[in-house]
Design a protein around this motif. Sequence first.
Motif, PDB file in Angstrom:
ATOM      1  N   TYR A   1      24.178  31.148 -36.946  1.00 43.44           N
ATOM      2  CA  TYR A   1      24.806  32.282 -36.909  1.00 43.44           C
ATOM      3  C   TYR A   1      25.585  32.193 -35.595  1.00 43.44           C
ATOM      4  N   HIS A   2      25.255  31.768 -34.417  1.00 47.40           N
ATOM      5  CA  HIS A   2      25.957  31.491 -33.394  1.00 47.40           C
ATOM      6  C   HIS A   2      26.828  30.325 -33.063  1.00 47.40           C
ATOM      7  N   ASP A   3      26.508  29.340 -33.943  1.00 48.23           N
ATOM      8  CA  ASP A   3      27.392  28.224 -33.819  1.00 48.23           C
ATOM      9  C   ASP A   3      28.583  28.832 -34.633  1.00 48.23           C
TER      10      ASP A   3
ATOM     11  N   THR B   1      30.751  43.520 -37.355  1.00 43.92           N
ATOM     12  CA  THR B   1      31.220  42.377 -36.632  1.00 43.92           C
ATOM     13  C   THR B   1      30.615  40.965 -37.449  1.00 43.92           C
ATOM     14  N   ASP B   2      30.105  41.140 -38.511  1.00 39.29           N
ATOM     15  CA  ASP B   2      29.488  39.817 -39.061  1.00 39.29           C
ATOM     16  C   ASP B   2      30.322  39.453 -40.495  1.00 39.29           C
ATOM     17  N   LYS B   3      31.245  40.347 -40.893  1.00 38.92           N
ATOM     18  CA  LYS B   3      31.895  40.410 -42.202  1.00 38.92           C
ATOM     19  C   LYS B   3      32.684  39.011 -42.401  1.00 38.92           C
ATOM     20  N   GLY B   4      33.369  38.761 -41.101  1.00 42.31           N
ATOM     21  CA  GLY B   4      33.859  37.309 -41.446  1.00 42.31           C
ATOM     22  C   GLY B   4      32.909  36.162 -41.631  1.00 42.31           C
TER      23      GLY B   4
ATOM     24  N   LYS C   1      30.699  32.296 -45.422  1.00 44.42           N
ATOM     25  CA  LYS C   1      29.475  31.566 -45.937  1.00 44.42           C
ATOM     26  C   LYS C   1      29.337  31.806 -47.264  1.00 44.42           C
ATOM     27  N   ARG C   2      29.562  32.879 -47.772  1.00 51.19           N
ATOM     28  CA  ARG C   2      29.705  32.956 -49.443  1.00 51.19           C
ATOM     29  C   ARG C   2      30.679  31.871 -49.990  1.00 51.19           C
TER      30      ARG C   2
ATOM     31  N   HIS D   1      27.176  23.871 -43.424  1.00 50.23           N
ATOM     32  CA  HIS D   1      27.764  23.488 -42.262  1.00 50.23           C
ATOM     33  C   HIS D   1      28.759  22.277 -42.616  1.00 50.23           C
ATOM     34  N   ILE D   2      28.418  21.282 -43.355  1.00 49.66           N
ATOM     35  CA  ILE D   2      29.431  20.155 -43.523  1.00 49.66           C
ATOM     36  C   ILE D   2      30.560  20.594 -44.129  1.00 49.66           C
ATOM     37  N   SER D   3      30.618  21.615 -45.385  1.00 52.41           N
ATOM     38  CA  SER D   3      31.857  21.937 -45.877  1.00 52.41           C
ATOM     39  C   SER D   3      32.765  22.566 -44.984  1.00 52.41           C
TER      40      SER D   3
END
Length: 304
Positions: free
Chosen positions: A237-239, A265-268, A273-274, A295-297
């Motif tokens: 999440y923080h990364d 402020t988490d919409k982006g 992620k989706r 992560h890799i993608s």
Amino acid sequence: MLPYQTLDEASAALGRNLTYSETLWFTYSARKSDYFLYCHTILFLFFVFSVIPLPLVFVEIARMVGFDRHKIQPKARLTLPEMFRCYKDVMRLFFLIVGPLQLVSYPSVKMIGIRTGLPLPSGWEIVAQLVVYFMVEDYTNYWIHRFLHNKWGYEKIHRVHHEYTAPIGFAAPYAHWAEILILGIPSFLGPAMVPGHMITFWLWIALRQIEAIETHSGYDFPWSPTKYIPFYGGAEYHDYHHYVGGQSQSNFASVFTYCDYIYGTDKGYRFQKRLFQKLNGELETSGEQNGGSYHISTQDLKSD
């Protein structure tokens, strides 16, 4: 300094025998001043900053398959000299800012009622106070962090912390000196609102910094016990916040995610992620899966 000369006096004052932990505390602290005990905070912080990130350094250098597959940004690697340089910068601020701040802040700790005497708090009391401290710090830190992402705050102060777009454990306390002072306010508010024992205060300071190291680790380990904490953000999440960089208006939370969700402020982050989960699913279907994780993608797309 405890107002008892002997264990018998302490037992008489409490009206009961001391517990084992209280006996240990009496033996250690009875002849030490409250100020001396408070200064132990410096030692705990030094230990946390210096020792807790070391396993992550080993994992980063060794690149063992069992751990490496959980690297959030697998193409972003720091060498040992680069990580040591980060640690040296952190230690410079520690000795110039953090340490002296602890030395001079004792009057405020005494004023709010942090105590060193007996009886010691129960386990439930410690847990309840720590929950309050985390909740208060998380909410106030959210708004200060969000302020630091305006044009002035970012360019003058917060950009230093964002020099690591793929954070590492040692980078958790890596920041501008002014940011260290500013973010000390949320950490102090909880103990000021619900003052407890010095031991609880030490646990709070240590756990908060350990949590920050975990969220800056660069690894999303599925076996982490923090996975079971409701609304906990964690490393992935923080990364993302560091990955997006200076333009980030997402994932401001320091510990929990509820503020980002409530204030939008988490919409982006949720959209990205989706999107990457969908892309991963398509790659798996076509037999072209190249890593099997969000992560890799994310890293691959950034490098294209």
